[in-house]
Design a protein around this motif. Sequence first.
Motif, PDB file in Angstrom:
ATOM      1  N   SER A  49     -16.441  -4.470 -13.519  1.00  0.00           N
ATOM      2  CA  SER A  49     -14.934  -4.526 -13.583  1.00  0.00           C
ATOM      3  C   SER A  49     -14.356  -3.630 -14.541  1.00  0.00           C
ATOM      4  N   ALA A  50     -14.988  -3.397 -15.735  1.00  0.00           N
ATOM      5  CA  ALA A  50     -14.198  -2.319 -16.465  1.00  0.00           C
ATOM      6  C   ALA A  50     -14.528  -1.000 -16.017  1.00  0.00           C
ATOM      7  N   GLN A  51     -15.577  -0.780 -15.389  1.00  0.00           N
ATOM      8  CA  GLN A  51     -15.980   0.758 -14.996  1.00  0.00           C
ATOM      9  C   GLN A  51     -15.029   0.879 -13.877  1.00  0.00           C
ATOM     10  N   PHE A  52     -14.512   0.089 -12.807  1.00  0.00           N
ATOM     11  CA  PHE A  52     -13.699   0.249 -11.721  1.00  0.00           C
ATOM     12  C   PHE A  52     -12.499   0.532 -12.303  1.00  0.00           C
ATOM     13  N   MET A 160       6.096  -2.930  -7.093  1.00  0.00           N
ATOM     14  CA  MET A 160       5.018  -3.433  -6.381  1.00  0.00           C
ATOM     15  C   MET A 160       3.874  -2.927  -6.995  1.00  0.00           C
ATOM     16  N   SER A 161       3.730  -1.589  -7.208  1.00  0.00           N
ATOM     17  CA  SER A 161       2.439  -0.896  -7.898  1.00  0.00           C
ATOM     18  C   SER A 161       2.279  -1.753  -9.380  1.00  0.00           C
ATOM     19  N   ARG A 162       3.517  -2.075  -9.994  1.00  0.00           N
ATOM     20  CA  ARG A 162       3.353  -2.834 -11.492  1.00  0.00           C
ATOM     21  C   ARG A 162       2.826  -4.075 -11.361  1.00  0.00           C
ATOM     22  N   ILE A 163       3.115  -4.515 -10.229  1.00  0.00           N
ATOM     23  CA  ILE A 163       2.558  -6.129 -10.199  1.00  0.00           C
ATOM     24  C   ILE A 163       1.185  -5.749  -9.737  1.00  0.00           C
ATOM     25  N   GLY A 164       0.692  -4.924  -9.089  1.00  0.00           N
ATOM     26  CA  GLY A 164      -0.705  -4.883  -8.961  1.00  0.00           C
ATOM     27  C   GLY A 164      -1.534  -4.092 -10.230  1.00  0.00           C
ATOM     28  N   ILE A 165      -1.083  -3.678 -10.670  1.00  0.00           N
ATOM     29  CA  ILE A 165      -1.462  -3.104 -12.193  1.00  0.00           C
ATOM     30  C   ILE A 165      -1.860  -4.242 -13.093  1.00  0.00           C
ATOM     31  N   ARG A 166      -0.687  -5.068 -13.350  1.00  0.00           N
ATOM     32  CA  ARG A 166      -0.697  -6.182 -14.327  1.00  0.00           C
ATOM     33  C   ARG A 166      -1.756  -7.263 -13.641  1.00  0.00           C
ATOM     34  N   MET A 167      -1.733  -7.359 -12.491  1.00  0.00           N
ATOM     35  CA  MET A 167      -2.599  -8.325 -11.900  1.00  0.00           C
ATOM     36  C   MET A 167      -4.257  -7.751 -12.241  1.00  0.00           C
ATOM     37  N   LEU A 168      -4.438  -6.719 -12.232  1.00  0.00           N
ATOM     38  CA  LEU A 168      -5.815  -6.038 -12.229  1.00  0.00           C
ATOM     39  C   LEU A 168      -6.161  -6.187 -13.861  1.00  0.00           C
ATOM     40  N   ILE A 169      -5.347  -5.801 -14.682  1.00  0.00           N
ATOM     41  CA  ILE A 169      -5.565  -5.856 -16.213  1.00  0.00           C
ATOM     42  C   ILE A 169      -5.797  -7.166 -16.502  1.00  0.00           C
ATOM     43  N   GLY A 170      -4.575  -8.019 -16.016  1.00  0.00           N
ATOM     44  CA  GLY A 170      -4.406  -9.596 -16.496  1.00  0.00           C
ATOM     45  C   GLY A 170      -5.847 -10.366 -16.035  1.00  0.00           C
ATOM     46  N   GLN A 171      -6.129 -10.074 -14.953  1.00  0.00           N
ATOM     47  CA  GLN A 171      -7.459 -10.763 -14.072  1.00  0.00           C
ATOM     48  C   GLN A 171      -8.763 -10.454 -15.114  1.00  0.00           C
ATOM     49  N   HIS A 172      -8.834  -9.240 -15.501  1.00  0.00           N
ATOM     50  CA  HIS A 172     -10.032  -8.548 -16.205  1.00  0.00           C
ATOM     51  C   HIS A 172     -10.024  -9.167 -17.586  1.00  0.00           C
ATOM     52  N   VAL A 173      -8.691  -9.234 -18.165  1.00  0.00           N
ATOM     53  CA  VAL A 173      -8.632  -9.681 -19.454  1.00  0.00           C
ATOM     54  C   VAL A 173      -8.984 -11.222 -19.765  1.00  0.00           C
ATOM     55  N   GLU A 174      -8.488 -12.113 -18.631  1.00  0.00           N
ATOM     56  CA  GLU A 174      -8.516 -13.334 -18.367  1.00  0.00           C
ATOM     57  C   GLU A 174      -9.857 -13.923 -18.328  1.00  0.00           C
ATOM     58  N   LEU A 175     -10.852 -13.001 -17.746  1.00  0.00           N
ATOM     59  CA  LEU A 175     -12.074 -13.433 -17.344  1.00  0.00           C
ATOM     60  C   LEU A 175     -12.765 -13.482 -18.480  1.00  0.00           C
TER      61      LEU A 175
END
Length: 363
Positions: A49-52, A160-175
């Motif tokens: 996930s981090a590499q992606f 919309m891009s901001r929603i996507g960026i924050r979703m990707l970062i937030g999802q990785h961090v929360e895992l």
Amino acid sequence: MAAKKACHSFSKTFIEEVQKWGCMKQTGVSLRYMMEFGSKPTDRNLLISAQFLHKELPIRIARRAIELETLPYGLSHKPAVLKVRDWYLDSFRDLRSFPEIKDVNDEREFTQMIKAIKVRHNNVVPMMALGVQQLKKGMDPKIVYEDLDEIHQFLDRFYMSRIGIRMLIGQHVELHNPNPPPHCVGYIHTKMSPVEVAQNASEDARSICLREYGSAPEINIYGDPNFTFPYVPTHLHLMVFELVKNSLRAVQERFMDSDKVAPPIRIIVAEGIEDVTIKVSDEGGGIPRSGLPKIFTYLYSTARNPLDEYSDLGTADAVTMAGYGYGLPISRLYARYFGGDLQMISMEGYGECSSPHFDCLNT
């Protein structure tokens, strides 16, 4: 002065790298994939996930930084927009400066870095709203704002891009959470109750109404509290919060000086085979037909704009009942992000009905 200073902050080589990455193709990620991939947050999966993200985030951030440089009507040169652009360029530099992620320690350091990026961008929405407000102040008041299509289209893409960026970062961090709540995979709740989220969002909106007006209409919620579906609760909370906040303000202001008891806001959660729909309706007087095309634009609000009250850019994140002019359009983007939509129906002289719906098959 701000533009001149910003130009000296970033070298020509750096700007060329931003341009190069901004031309690369970004990769879409579905809710279903995030749910399945995150269900087993092993060290190996977190490393993948981090590499992606190490490759994906610079592309998305570079695209927005480039676009912030080329906005029409002089919007790019407004102080608030220059500030946002610098946040994006700083984040791009941080990501590109981070070395290749090879092991668990690299992954943990990277996770801390993207957490800091997410915090840096916390105030992007109110700051952009302030930039738009700065633009409006210098424009001819006779301009029909909904005709400024280029700005609306840019802001839709940007948010919309901001929603996507924050979703990707937030999802990785929360895992990385060692004790995730039951049924949660990162940001995603696999058994989210829309009735429960609607109740929480309504209580939050009502508390703001009470703070501003001293009283607030009742809110009645109808639906099966046991019905669940996989979704991101924070996204749904934001949407319902904004819609209910609008309804509360409309009803409160209509009945403020009346002897009649303010009628309640009604929320109906309807589950279908393909869609989940949440209907928020009120008797706040509705919007004239001439006003309906404006409600999803970023340059229109029926409320006094609270940004007029602040001279300091840093105070632009204050929570108020209304007035920034982005609650409805951004709520619609959140609904659309995972394949849904948000629609508004108004009966002038009576009230409004707003309905976000979500595609159950597109998760």
